[in-house]
Design an enzyme around this catalytic site. Sequence first.
Site, PDB file in Angstrom:
ATOM      1  N   LYS A  23      42.939  48.030  16.553  1.00  0.00           N
ATOM      2  CA  LYS A  23      42.174  49.155  16.242  1.00  0.00           C
ATOM      3  C   LYS A  23      40.647  49.094  15.622  1.00  0.00           C
ATOM      4  O   LYS A  23      40.451  47.836  14.972  1.00  0.00           O
ATOM      5  CB  LYS A  23      42.896  49.696  14.888  1.00  0.00           C
TER       6      LYS A  23
HETATM    7  C1  E4P Z   1      46.500  56.075  12.122  1.00  0.00           C
HETATM    8  O1  E4P Z   1      47.069  55.249  12.252  1.00  0.00           O
HETATM    9  C2  E4P Z   1      45.754  56.338  10.828  1.00  0.00           C
HETATM   10  O2  E4P Z   1      45.308  55.197  10.332  1.00  0.00           O
HETATM   11  C3  E4P Z   1      46.697  57.377  10.015  1.00  0.00           C
HETATM   12  O3  E4P Z   1      47.471  58.134  10.796  1.00  0.00           O
HETATM   13  C4  E4P Z   1      45.867  57.852   8.700  1.00  0.00           C
HETATM   14  O4  E4P Z   1      46.721  58.649   7.977  1.00  0.00           O
HETATM   15  P1  E4P Z   1      46.488  59.092   6.666  1.00  0.00           P
HETATM   16  O5  E4P Z   1      45.383  60.260   6.690  1.00  0.00           O
HETATM   17  O6  E4P Z   1      47.721  59.534   5.989  1.00  0.00           O
HETATM   18  O7  E4P Z   1      45.975  57.966   5.818  1.00  0.00           O
END
Ligand code: E4P
Length: 217
Positions: free
Chosen positions: A84
Site C-alpha cells: 500500500k
Molecule cells: C483501507 O484499507 C483503508 O485504510 C480503510 O478502509 C480506512 O478506513 P477508515 O476511514 O475507517 O480508517
Amino acid sequence: MKFYLDTANIDEIREAKNWGILDGVTTNPSLVAKERKAFIPLIEEICDLVPEGDISAEVTATDFDGIVKEAHELAKLRKNIVVKVPLIKEGIKAVKVLSSEGIRINTTLCFSAVQALLAAKVGASYISPFVGRLDEAASDGMRLVRNIREIYDKSQYKTEILVAALRHPMHVLDAALAGAEVVTMPFGLLDKLFQHPMTDIGLKAFLKDWASVKRTE
Ligand code: E4P
C-alpha cells in the site's frame, strides 16, 4: 465482487475466514498499531491465514527512496502481499518504478478521480477511494467510485477499484452497483451483512407453524 476485511486482528480474520466469504485483507498503520504487535511477523501471520487472498500492507516512508525500500522489504515477505502506497507525488513516482518491477501496489488515501487517474497511469493494481471519509466531509463518496469506474472503463485501465472506509451495508450495495471489483470493510460491518430482521421474523414463524407438523405417519 471481492470482500476484503479491513483489519490487522488475527481473531477477526480467522472468524471471517470461517464464513466462507473472505477474499483478502487490508491493513493500514492505524489498524496495525491497534494490535500492539511487531509489524512484520503480524503481516506474515495474516498472509499465512489467507494464503489465497491479497493482503495489503502499507509503507510509512513518504520519500521516493524510502517508499521503494520499504516496498521491496514488504514484497519479498510473501507472494500474496500487496504494498500500500499513499497517493502523494513521491508515492506516484515510486509506484511507477515498483509496478514496472512486477510488485503489486494498492494506492491508498484516494479522495479524487484525478488521483485515481494518476494511480492507473503508473500501473497501480488497486485504487482505494475512501468513501466513508468523503461522506463524513459532506462529499459524495460513491459518486467518486462511479467517476473512477467511468474513467477506467473509457481508458481500459486494469487498475481494480477497492472501495474503502465503508461505514454501512448500503456502501457495499452501492459499490457493487457501481461496478467496483473489491470492497474492504471492518469485521462488524461484514457481520452485519448476514443480518435482516424480516428473515429472523419469517424463520421464527415457519418454525412455530412447523412444530405442529408430523414428519411421517
Ligand atoms: C483501507 O484499507 C483503508 O485504510 C480503510 O478502509 C480506512 O478506513 P477508515 O476511514 O475507517 O480508517
